[in-house]
Design an enzyme around this catalytic site. Structure first.
Site, short mmCIF file in Angstrom:
data_model
loop_
_atom_site.label_atom_id
_atom_site.label_comp_id
_atom_site.label_asym_id
_atom_site.label_seq_id
_atom_site.Cartn_x
_atom_site.Cartn_y
_atom_site.Cartn_z
N PHE A 169 0.83 -1.20 0.00
CA PHE A 169 0.00 0.00 0.00
C PHE A 169 0.87 1.25 0.00
O PHE A 169 1.87 1.32 0.73
CB PHE A 169 -0.85 0.08 1.28
CG PHE A 169 -1.77 -1.07 1.52
CD1 PHE A 169 -1.32 -2.21 2.19
CD2 PHE A 169 -3.10 -1.00 1.13
CE1 PHE A 169 -2.20 -3.27 2.45
CE2 PHE A 169 -3.97 -2.05 1.40
CZ PHE A 169 -3.52 -3.18 2.04
N ASP A 170 0.44 2.23 -0.74
CA ASP A 170 0.97 3.57 -0.57
C ASP A 170 0.35 4.11 0.72
O ASP A 170 -0.66 3.57 1.21
CB ASP A 170 0.58 4.43 -1.78
CG ASP A 170 0.95 5.89 -1.61
OD1 ASP A 170 0.21 6.75 -2.12
OD2 ASP A 170 1.98 6.18 -0.95
N GLY A 171 0.92 5.16 1.29
CA GLY A 171 0.41 5.69 2.56
C GLY A 171 -0.65 6.75 2.36
O GLY A 171 -1.86 6.49 2.53
N PHE B 25 -1.33 -0.75 -4.21
CA PHE B 25 -2.31 0.32 -4.31
C PHE B 25 -1.65 1.68 -4.18
O PHE B 25 -0.95 1.95 -3.20
CB PHE B 25 -3.34 0.20 -3.17
CG PHE B 25 -4.14 -1.06 -3.18
CD1 PHE B 25 -3.76 -2.14 -2.39
CD2 PHE B 25 -5.29 -1.18 -3.95
CE1 PHE B 25 -4.49 -3.31 -2.38
CE2 PHE B 25 -6.03 -2.34 -3.96
CZ PHE B 25 -5.64 -3.41 -3.17
#
Lengths: 368, 256
Positions: free
Chosen positions: A208-210, A325
């Site tokens: 995941f991106d943050g 993502f």
């Protein structure tokens, strides 16, 4: 089931080669479909499962058919599909992700045979039911465990996503993805990629991106409006204030819940689910707030990778996630270039639209 | 005693080709809602009649000589309503409903009225009424009580029963069911994939994808091409029915 309740044993020929306790109905079923086991696991109740809705075009490669639709129209598209009904589609970008979900399910069923806390993959497509048999044949061909689907014949799938208590929706159509996000369902747009590197078939890896994915886009807004220095300043000052949650927080939470089930049986080292945070934030400064936020939510992430603005490609190449993502197409494209299946979360300031829906809901992304 | 009155406002359909759909006046009009004047309120079956009418209009647009049309018969058994037979007829006129025939009979004879009118499908809001008719070989279905679209006729086939026919109902009813399905399938073919005034929806509740696949094949072999298909594999049905908004459910052997 004792033999007493089974069929009377008389000389019938080859059927008696294996002594069995099967009922006549089960026997018949075996003869019709010798490849399926006598008892296929029942799909879990939607409210107990972690439901992943996938569209046909992301599960399978339907590029050729999509071209026919765009160039020749719906009637020709349907005609082509029906003519090729027995010809299975090739895997699409979401395929390896779905296979990995099934591998996790197999492990979960071994450890918790009576539990319904499993992944449930639902095929959610706008296609007309005319394409249905080809899709079913393809699912059979690839031996996917997909027992639920909606073929809406052109109608919006959003209501059906809710009816299945969908935790994550993957589609090739950005408009539908946006609609799902607005309704509080975690969603991302997937693209057909030329290159898809080999991924693990024993461990599901989700990256995941943050900002604007796990977290809200509040900090990204500051960066966009006031620049990097202001961003660092702000993050340092608010280090102990948890960020608001983003559209994929609920999905991470669901993964964490399943991970704990493995930890509970002493399988922390061998856990078939691994999560990654791959963020442009830097470990030295802005990363702290991200980690503290996750901690405040009671969520763990297995590996947090702070790139301090460096390109994400090389890191993703090392991790080899089944899915990544990100809210920015720049990163999605970069990932796709090196063969990572990346999907776009069209949320927040990076899209140039106002956010709504996600942060209005206190609870995580899908009702459970 | 059964009496049938033709509606002279409406062009009578070709008896050999038309699909005769019978509905009770109890379902069409809300007779209790009248307040002194002669106009009834609209009942549960109202959107259905409008949708059927729309299909007919579109069929005639495609082919002005079309004979495969819906032919609606209104059945009145309530003795109270029978006394108001002229009211029923005038209300039909008032709302511009395309009802070909009015049939008045006693409760005991209503099945006879269905048979003499060669009804292909009997729709009722009353489960026992539908079951009774079904037992006598008239294909029957329950009207969906929830508000349905009047823009598009939405017919829902319950797949679990398509592949495992109800062994309790006599084969005459099964033949009637298949015959109606084939007619419906033929009607659907008159329109293109998009903007059709008729949509055929399949829902399989219990089985997995194989059940749904089998139902799709079975319906196809009977000349019915399905527009939308939903395979629930045990998921609760009612949220889906609320979204699908069918006018009626065919081969529905499940309790709602």
């Amino acid at each position: 089931m004792s033999l007493k309740n089974g069929p009377t044993l008389t000389a019938r020929g080859p059927d008696l080669a294996s002594i069995s306790n099967r009922t006549p109905l089960e026997d018949a079923r075996m003869q019709l479909n010798p490849s399926t086991p006598t008892r296929k696991p029942k799909p879990p109740k939607p409210e107990n499962a972690i439901t992943i809705g996938v569209s046909a075009r992301v599960l399978f490669n339907m590029e050729k058919e999509q071209q026919i639709y765009q160039q020749q129209g719906l009637e020709d598209y349907i005609k082509y599909q029906v003519e090729h009904e027995t010809q299975p589609f090739n895997p699409g970008p979401a395929f390896s992700f779905v296979k990995a979900l099934e591998a996790v399910n197999t492990r979960l069923r071994e450890l918790y045979p009576d539990s319904e806390e499993l992944f449930d993959v639902v095929l959610m497509t706008n296609n007309h039911a005319y394409v249905g048999l080809r899709l079913i044949n393809t699912i059979n061909h690839h031996q996917l465990f997909i027992e639920r689907f909606c073929m809406t014949g052109g109608n919006s799938p959003i209501g059906y996503l809710k009816a299945y208590h969908t935790n994550l929706y993957l589609s090739a159509d950005p408009a539908k993805v946006r609609e799902a996000l607005e309704e509080g369902i975690a969603a991302a747009t997937m693209f057909t990629q030329e290159k898809m590197t080999q991924v693990s078939d024993t461990q599901l890896r989700v990256a995941f991106d943050g900002d604007a994915v796990l977290f809200s886009d509040e900090s990204e807004r500051i960066y966009k409006a006031h620049g990097l220095d202001k961003f660092f300043e702000h993050e340092k000052a608010h280090e102990n204030k948890p960020l608001d949650h983003g559209p994929l927080k609920g999905f991470l939470e669901a993964l964490g819940k399943l991970q704990k089930k493995f930890y509970g049986k002493g399988q922390r080292m061998d856990c078939p689910i691994r999560t990654y945070l791959v963020t442009a934030r830097s470990a030295a400064s802005s990363g702290t707030r991200a980690l503290k936020t996750l901690r405040s939510w009671g969520l763990e992430i297995d590996e947090a990778l702070f790139l301090a603005g460096a390109p994400k490609g090389p890191m993703l190449e090392k991790i080899r996630p089944h899915i990544f993502f990100d809210d920015q197409m720049f990163h999605v494209e970069g990932a796709a270039e090196i063969g990572t299946v990346a999907c776009h979360v069209p949320y927040g300031i990076a899209q140039g639209v106002t956010k709504k829906g996600i942060n209005d809901k206190e609870t995580s992304a899908a009702p459970k | 005693m059964v009496s049938t009155i033709q509606n002279t406002d409406v062009k009578q359909k070709d008896a050999d080709r038309a699909v005769v759909v019978a509905v009770t006046s109890r379902a069409v009009f809300d007779c209790g809602a009248e307040d002194g004047d002669d106009v009834y309120g609209v009942g549960v079956a109202f959107p259905l009649l409008q949708a059927l009418q729309r299909v007919n209009e579109r069929l005639l647009e495609e082919n002005p000589a079309e004979s495969l049309l819906f032919d609606v018969v209104l059945i009145t058994t309530d003795s109270q309503q029978q006394q108001q037979s002229s009211r029923i007829i005038s209300n039909t006129r008032h709302y511009g409903l395309e009802i070909s025939r009015f049939c008045f009979s006693s409760e005991e004879d209503f099945i006879e009225s269905l048979l003499t009118n060669h009804v292909d499908l009997f729709l009722s809001t009353d489960r026992s009424e539908a079951a009774q008719a079904s037992h006598k070989g008239v294909f029957s279905a329950l009207l969906n009580r929830k508000v349905a679209s009047s823009e598009q006729l939405r017919v829902l086939f319950c797949g679990d029963a398509v592949i495992r026919p109800d062994t309790d109902s006599p084969s005459a009813s099964q033949d009637a069911a298949q015959s109606f399905s084939a007619q419906l399938g033929e009607m659907r073919q008159r329109f293109g994939l998009l903007h059709s005034p008729l949509s055929i929806v399949l829902v399989t509740s219990r089985g997995g994808r194989e059940s749904c696949g089998t139902a799709l094949r079975t319906l196809r072999s009977r000349g019915v091409s399905v527009d939308e298909a939903y395979c629930l594999a045990g998921a609760p049905r009612s949220p889906f029915l609320s979204l699908l908004r069918p006018h009626f459910l065919l081969n529905n052997d499940l309790e709602d």
